[in-house]
Design a protein around this motif. Structure first.
Motif, PDB file in Angstrom:
ATOM      1  N   ASP A  43       0.822  -1.207   0.000  1.00  0.00           N
ATOM      2  CA  ASP A  43       0.000   0.000   0.000  1.00  0.00           C
ATOM      3  C   ASP A  43       0.858   1.259   0.000  1.00  0.00           C
ATOM      4  OD1 ASP A  43      -2.250  -1.570   0.107  1.00  0.00           O
ATOM      5  OD2 ASP A  43      -2.554  -1.354   2.271  1.00  0.00           O
ATOM      6  N   SER A  50      -7.423  -3.191   0.909  1.00  0.00           N
ATOM      7  CA  SER A  50      -7.816  -4.130  -0.138  1.00  0.00           C
ATOM      8  C   SER A  50      -9.030  -4.944   0.290  1.00  0.00           C
ATOM      9  CB  SER A  50      -6.663  -5.078  -0.469  1.00  0.00           C
ATOM     10  OG  SER A  50      -6.367  -5.896   0.647  1.00  0.00           O
ATOM     11  N   ASP A 203      -3.628 -11.551  -7.228  1.00  0.00           N
ATOM     12  CA  ASP A 203      -4.248 -10.253  -7.489  1.00  0.00           C
ATOM     13  C   ASP A 203      -5.479 -10.505  -8.362  1.00  0.00           C
ATOM     14  OD1 ASP A 203      -4.987  -7.726  -8.341  1.00  0.00           O
ATOM     15  OD2 ASP A 203      -2.947  -7.073  -8.790  1.00  0.00           O
ATOM     16  N   HIS A 248      -7.384 -11.181  -3.782  1.00  0.00           N
ATOM     17  CA  HIS A 248      -7.610  -9.811  -3.344  1.00  0.00           C
ATOM     18  C   HIS A 248      -7.699  -8.822  -4.504  1.00  0.00           C
ATOM     19  CE1 HIS A 248      -3.235 -10.657  -3.436  1.00  0.00           C
ATOM     20  NE2 HIS A 248      -3.197  -9.512  -4.098  1.00  0.00           N
ATOM     21  N   TYR A 250      -6.649  -4.912  -4.802  1.00  0.00           N
ATOM     22  CA  TYR A 250      -6.009  -3.807  -4.089  1.00  0.00           C
ATOM     23  C   TYR A 250      -6.970  -2.620  -4.007  1.00  0.00           C
ATOM     24  CZ  TYR A 250      -1.489  -6.164  -4.173  1.00  0.00           C
ATOM     25  OH  TYR A 250      -0.466  -7.058  -3.965  1.00  0.00           O
TER      26      TYR A 250
END
Length: 307
Positions: A43, A50, A203, A248, A250
């Motif tokens: 981050d 996230s 991701d 996840h 972001y």
């Protein structure tokens, strides 16, 4: 509307659908609606937290259409380049472990799968540390293929990427952890290659579609086709089960995901949100992208020829 959970346990979510595009979309929607909030070590100041979960997504028929989802931040040319990467075309981009000035990649997935090896640190007389190759390499791809030819029902056809003597210390270790295969044969003698793929971190918005698409092509072109060549039987792709320990989006990507996917679900049909991979114009774009990708790799090689 986003309704993420607030609790002490990371949600474990499950989706299953026929095609890649449908499964990818279902996984993102589940994450958006039922994921929890997390900070990440990547981050930047001001980034929202996230959305995160543990995801188990099963693509029942990996090679059927609709395969391409329009809501992924990339293009057809990038899909082709990634498939080439998974087939080893960028393995030489990995840095020399013995050269501290070398800033190239720590690994490629194909390199870890086909040339799994290790290195160790040696302490010199002056107290400095050197990384030395211990001199063994394992072609896991070859072993998996031959195991499945010799004994299709084996439970031992597995490949791993994680090297704890290296990966516990690096900033960006492999996300892919393992691939596991087993073959079922139906009453017509057709063999169906089933696959489990595990990521420690995936991701969901920025990479998961390309990852899934890439490994479908890897399973077809590298694994299934070679098994078929050796055993003389037709090998088709059965279900691909995708497990991500951390699946996840972001925080900085959530708004883009809303605009490109979540806000469109109520007024766009699945057909409008996807492409068929077998459509002539998509296949032409995909096939033509190979030459561009190879030229890109060649240009990189020329720019880094001194390394």
């Amino acid at each position: 509307m986003e309704t993420y959970q607030k609790m002490n346990n990371i949600p474990v979510l499950h989706v299953s659908a026929e095609s890649l595009a449908e499964t990818y979309e279902a996984a993102l929607v589940q994450l958006y609606n039922q994921g929890t909030r997390f900070k990440t070590q990547y981050d930047k100041p001001g980034d929202p937290m996230s959305l995160d979960c543990t995801m188990n997504a099963t693509i029942l028929n990996p090679e059927i259409d609709p395969m391409i989802h329009q809501a992924f931040p990339g293009g057809i040319d990038e899909l082709k380049e990634y498939v080439l990467e998974l087939k080893g075309f960028k393995d030489h981009w990995v840095k020399n472990m013995n050269d501290p000035k070398d800033t190239r990649w720590e690994y490629t997935y194909h390199g870890r799968l086909q040339r799994y090896g290790s290195w160790k640190e040696l302490v010199n007389d002056n107290g400095s540390q050197e990384r030395k190759d211990v001199g063994f390499q394992v072609d896991q791809v070859e072993h998996v293929i031959q195991k499945l030819v010799d004994q299709p029902f084996t439970r031992q056809a597995q490949m791993i990427t994680w090297m704890p003597n290296h990966d516990l210390q690096v900033y960006d270790p492999p996300c892919l952890q393992s691939l596991w295969y087993r073959i079922m044969e139906d009453e017509n003698g057709l063999q169906w290659l089933n696959c489990n793929i595990r990521f420690r971190s995936n991701d969901a918005w920025g990479a998961s579609f390309m990852n899934m698409f890439g490994f479908i092509q890897f399973n077809r072109e590298v694994i299934a086709d070679e098994i078929s060549r050796r055993n003389g039987k037709e090998v088709r792709l059965g279900r691909m089960n995708w497990q991500a320990d951390s699946y996840h989006i972001y925080g900085r990507d959530i708004q883009q995901a809303k605009e490109m996917l979540f806000d469109r679900l109520d007024f766009m049909t699945l057909e409008d949100r996807t492409f068929n991979f077998q459509d002539d114009f998509i296949r032409e774009m995909y096939d033509n992208a190979e030459q561009t990708a190879l030229m890109k790799i060649k240009k990189y090689d020329q720019e880094h020829a001194s390394l």
